[in-house]
Write a protein that holds these residues in place. Structure first.
Motif, PDB file in Angstrom:
ATOM      1  N   ILE A  21       0.866  -1.178   0.000  1.00 36.70           N
ATOM      2  CA  ILE A  21       0.000   0.000   0.000  1.00 36.70           C
ATOM      3  C   ILE A  21       0.902   1.228   0.000  1.00 36.70           C
ATOM      4  O   ILE A  21       1.829   1.318   0.808  1.00 36.70           O
ATOM      5  CB  ILE A  21      -0.921   0.041   1.237  1.00 36.70           C
ATOM      6  CG1 ILE A  21      -1.824  -1.185   1.279  1.00 36.70           C
ATOM      7  CG2 ILE A  21      -1.768   1.315   1.238  1.00 36.70           C
ATOM      8  CD1 ILE A  21      -2.662  -1.290   2.548  1.00 36.70           C
ATOM      9  N   ILE A  39     -11.403   4.125  10.001  1.00 33.12           N
ATOM     10  CA  ILE A  39     -11.963   2.877   9.472  1.00 33.12           C
ATOM     11  C   ILE A  39     -10.967   1.717   9.447  1.00 33.12           C
ATOM     12  O   ILE A  39     -11.379   0.567   9.331  1.00 33.12           O
ATOM     13  CB  ILE A  39     -12.582   3.069   8.065  1.00 33.12           C
ATOM     14  CG1 ILE A  39     -11.633   3.790   7.087  1.00 33.12           C
ATOM     15  CG2 ILE A  39     -13.854   3.916   8.190  1.00 33.12           C
ATOM     16  CD1 ILE A  39     -10.614   2.937   6.437  1.00 33.12           C
ATOM     17  N   CYS A  40      -9.696   2.002   9.561  1.00 37.05           N
ATOM     18  CA  CYS A  40      -8.709   0.911   9.516  1.00 37.05           C
ATOM     19  C   CYS A  40      -8.794   0.105  10.807  1.00 37.05           C
ATOM     20  O   CYS A  40      -8.535   0.635  11.882  1.00 37.05           O
ATOM     21  CB  CYS A  40      -7.298   1.477   9.342  1.00 37.05           C
ATOM     22  SG  CYS A  40      -6.008   0.211   9.470  1.00 37.05           S
ATOM     23  N   ALA A  42      -6.844  -2.023  11.943  1.00 39.01           N
ATOM     24  CA  ALA A  42      -5.530  -2.170  12.565  1.00 39.01           C
ATOM     25  C   ALA A  42      -4.971  -0.827  13.025  1.00 39.01           C
ATOM     26  O   ALA A  42      -3.869  -0.775  13.584  1.00 39.01           O
ATOM     27  CB  ALA A  42      -4.561  -2.832  11.585  1.00 39.01           C
ATOM     28  N   LEU A  44      -3.685   1.716  11.371  1.00 42.14           N
ATOM     29  CA  LEU A  44      -2.370   1.970  10.784  1.00 42.14           C
ATOM     30  C   LEU A  44      -2.226   3.392  10.276  1.00 42.14           C
ATOM     31  O   LEU A  44      -1.122   3.824   9.965  1.00 42.14           O
ATOM     32  CB  LEU A  44      -2.113   0.981   9.641  1.00 42.14           C
ATOM     33  CG  LEU A  44      -2.114  -0.490  10.053  1.00 42.14           C
ATOM     34  CD1 LEU A  44      -1.847  -1.367   8.842  1.00 42.14           C
ATOM     35  CD2 LEU A  44      -1.096  -0.765  11.140  1.00 42.14           C
ATOM     36  N   TYR A  45      -3.339   4.101  10.164  1.00 44.23           N
ATOM     37  CA  TYR A  45      -3.291   5.498   9.738  1.00 44.23           C
ATOM     38  C   TYR A  45      -3.398   6.380  10.973  1.00 44.23           C
ATOM     39  O   TYR A  45      -4.320   6.237  11.771  1.00 44.23           O
ATOM     40  CB  TYR A  45      -4.460   5.815   8.797  1.00 44.23           C
ATOM     41  CG  TYR A  45      -4.403   5.089   7.474  1.00 44.23           C
ATOM     42  CD1 TYR A  45      -3.844   5.689   6.358  1.00 44.23           C
ATOM     43  CD2 TYR A  45      -4.934   3.803   7.350  1.00 44.23           C
ATOM     44  CE1 TYR A  45      -3.801   5.035   5.135  1.00 44.23           C
ATOM     45  CE2 TYR A  45      -4.890   3.128   6.133  1.00 44.23           C
ATOM     46  CZ  TYR A  45      -4.324   3.750   5.041  1.00 44.23           C
ATOM     47  OH  TYR A  45      -4.282   3.094   3.836  1.00 44.23           O
ATOM     48  N   PHE A  55       1.567   6.567   7.999  1.00 49.91           N
ATOM     49  CA  PHE A  55       1.045   5.240   7.649  1.00 49.91           C
ATOM     50  C   PHE A  55       2.188   4.245   7.551  1.00 49.91           C
ATOM     51  O   PHE A  55       3.233   4.540   6.998  1.00 49.91           O
ATOM     52  CB  PHE A  55       0.308   5.299   6.303  1.00 49.91           C
ATOM     53  CG  PHE A  55      -0.123   3.949   5.800  1.00 49.91           C
ATOM     54  CD1 PHE A  55      -1.154   3.273   6.421  1.00 49.91           C
ATOM     55  CD2 PHE A  55       0.514   3.353   4.720  1.00 49.91           C
ATOM     56  CE1 PHE A  55      -1.547   2.013   5.980  1.00 49.91           C
ATOM     57  CE2 PHE A  55       0.123   2.099   4.270  1.00 49.91           C
ATOM     58  CZ  PHE A  55      -0.908   1.436   4.899  1.00 49.91           C
ATOM     59  N   CYS A  60      -0.889  -4.649   8.416  1.00 47.25           N
ATOM     60  CA  CYS A  60      -2.114  -4.571   7.613  1.00 47.25           C
ATOM     61  C   CYS A  60      -2.844  -5.912   7.621  1.00 47.25           C
ATOM     62  O   CYS A  60      -2.238  -6.967   7.452  1.00 47.25           O
ATOM     63  CB  CYS A  60      -1.750  -4.171   6.179  1.00 47.25           C
ATOM     64  SG  CYS A  60      -3.165  -4.167   5.056  1.00 47.25           S
ATOM     65  N   GLU A  62      -5.143  -6.602   5.435  1.00 47.29           N
ATOM     66  CA  GLU A  62      -5.503  -6.847   4.033  1.00 47.29           C
ATOM     67  C   GLU A  62      -7.011  -6.902   3.821  1.00 47.29           C
ATOM     68  O   GLU A  62      -7.507  -7.653   2.996  1.00 47.29           O
ATOM     69  CB  GLU A  62      -4.817  -8.124   3.522  1.00 47.29           C
ATOM     70  CG  GLU A  62      -3.303  -8.040   3.607  1.00 47.29           C
ATOM     71  CD  GLU A  62      -2.599  -9.352   3.330  1.00 47.29           C
ATOM     72  OE1 GLU A  62      -3.169 -10.212   2.648  1.00 47.29           O
ATOM     73  OE2 GLU A  62      -1.472  -9.511   3.831  1.00 47.29           O
ATOM     74  N   CYS A  63      -7.716  -6.071   4.565  1.00 46.24           N
ATOM     75  CA  CYS A  63      -9.181  -6.076   4.455  1.00 46.24           C
ATOM     76  C   CYS A  63      -9.674  -5.246   3.280  1.00 46.24           C
ATOM     77  O   CYS A  63     -10.764  -5.457   2.766  1.00 46.24           O
ATOM     78  CB  CYS A  63      -9.808  -5.561   5.749  1.00 46.24           C
ATOM     79  SG  CYS A  63      -9.460  -3.819   6.091  1.00 46.24           S
ATOM     80  N   GLY A  64      -8.897  -4.258   2.850  1.00 47.33           N
ATOM     81  CA  GLY A  64      -9.275  -3.428   1.705  1.00 47.33           C
ATOM     82  C   GLY A  64     -10.182  -2.251   2.039  1.00 47.33           C
ATOM     83  O   GLY A  64     -10.566  -1.499   1.152  1.00 47.33           O
ATOM     84  N   CYS A  66      -9.622   0.620   3.520  1.00 45.54           N
ATOM     85  CA  CYS A  66      -9.055   1.944   3.203  1.00 45.54           C
ATOM     86  C   CYS A  66      -9.138   2.218   1.713  1.00 45.54           C
ATOM     87  O   CYS A  66      -9.414   3.341   1.293  1.00 45.54           O
ATOM     88  CB  CYS A  66      -7.629   2.070   3.726  1.00 45.54           C
ATOM     89  SG  CYS A  66      -6.487   0.813   3.121  1.00 45.54           S
ATOM     90  N   TRP A  78      -2.669  -0.196  -4.005  1.00 45.90           N
ATOM     91  CA  TRP A  78      -3.194  -1.167  -3.035  1.00 45.90           C
ATOM     92  C   TRP A  78      -3.254  -2.512  -3.755  1.00 45.90           C
ATOM     93  O   TRP A  78      -4.070  -2.692  -4.675  1.00 45.90           O
ATOM     94  CB  TRP A  78      -4.591  -0.795  -2.542  1.00 45.90           C
ATOM     95  CG  TRP A  78      -4.991  -1.512  -1.281  1.00 45.90           C
ATOM     96  CD1 TRP A  78      -5.118  -0.976  -0.042  1.00 45.90           C
ATOM     97  CD2 TRP A  78      -5.316  -2.913  -1.141  1.00 45.90           C
ATOM     98  NE1 TRP A  78      -5.477  -1.930   0.866  1.00 45.90           N
ATOM     99  CE2 TRP A  78      -5.605  -3.139   0.223  1.00 45.90           C
ATOM    100  CE3 TRP A  78      -5.362  -3.993  -2.004  1.00 45.90           C
ATOM    101  CZ2 TRP A  78      -5.953  -4.391   0.720  1.00 45.90           C
ATOM    102  CZ3 TRP A  78      -5.703  -5.251  -1.515  1.00 45.90           C
ATOM    103  CH2 TRP A  78      -6.003  -5.434  -0.157  1.00 45.90           C
TER     104      TRP A  78
END
Ligand code: SF4
Length: 92
Positions: A21, A39-40, A42, A44-45, A55, A60, A62-64, A66, A78
């Motif tokens: 990403i 919304i992440c 994890a 990470l942002y 970031f 991650c 890997e949910c997609g 973001c 991504w």
């Protein structure tokens, strides 16, 4: 088990050579609501002291999410991590 405990079971093999990403700071700074901060799953942002998005793709899930919810197209890249890299989900 609670969600944080379950998430801690996962294993990561981070691809240090090729981030899966990539974000564009110049675009992100123009984004008003910055949904990635919320919304992440994890988290990470984050916002740094200069109000810029910080970031790190390590961790991650890997949910997609973001990629879908980025409103300004600040995510330049991504993709799923290369083979053998990324998350290995463990369910306990
Ligand atoms: S794909 Fe999911 S876990 Fe990974 S950075 Fe985006 S929102 Fe966070």
């Amino acid at each position: 088990m609670e969600a944080p405990e379950l998430l801690s079971l996962n294993k990561f093999n981070v691809d240090e050579q090729e981030p899966h990403i990539v974000i564009d700071q110049e675009i992100c700074i123009t984004c008003g609501k910055k949904p990635c901060l919320y919304i992440c799953p994890a988290r990470l942002y984050r916002l740094d002291k200069n109000e810029q998005i910080s970031f790190d793709y390590a961790g991650c899930l890997e949910c997609g999410t973001c990629r879908v919810l980025c409103q300004k197209k600040g995510i330049l890249k991504w993709v799923y991590p290369r083979g053998t890299f990324g998350i290995s989900f463990r369910y306990g």
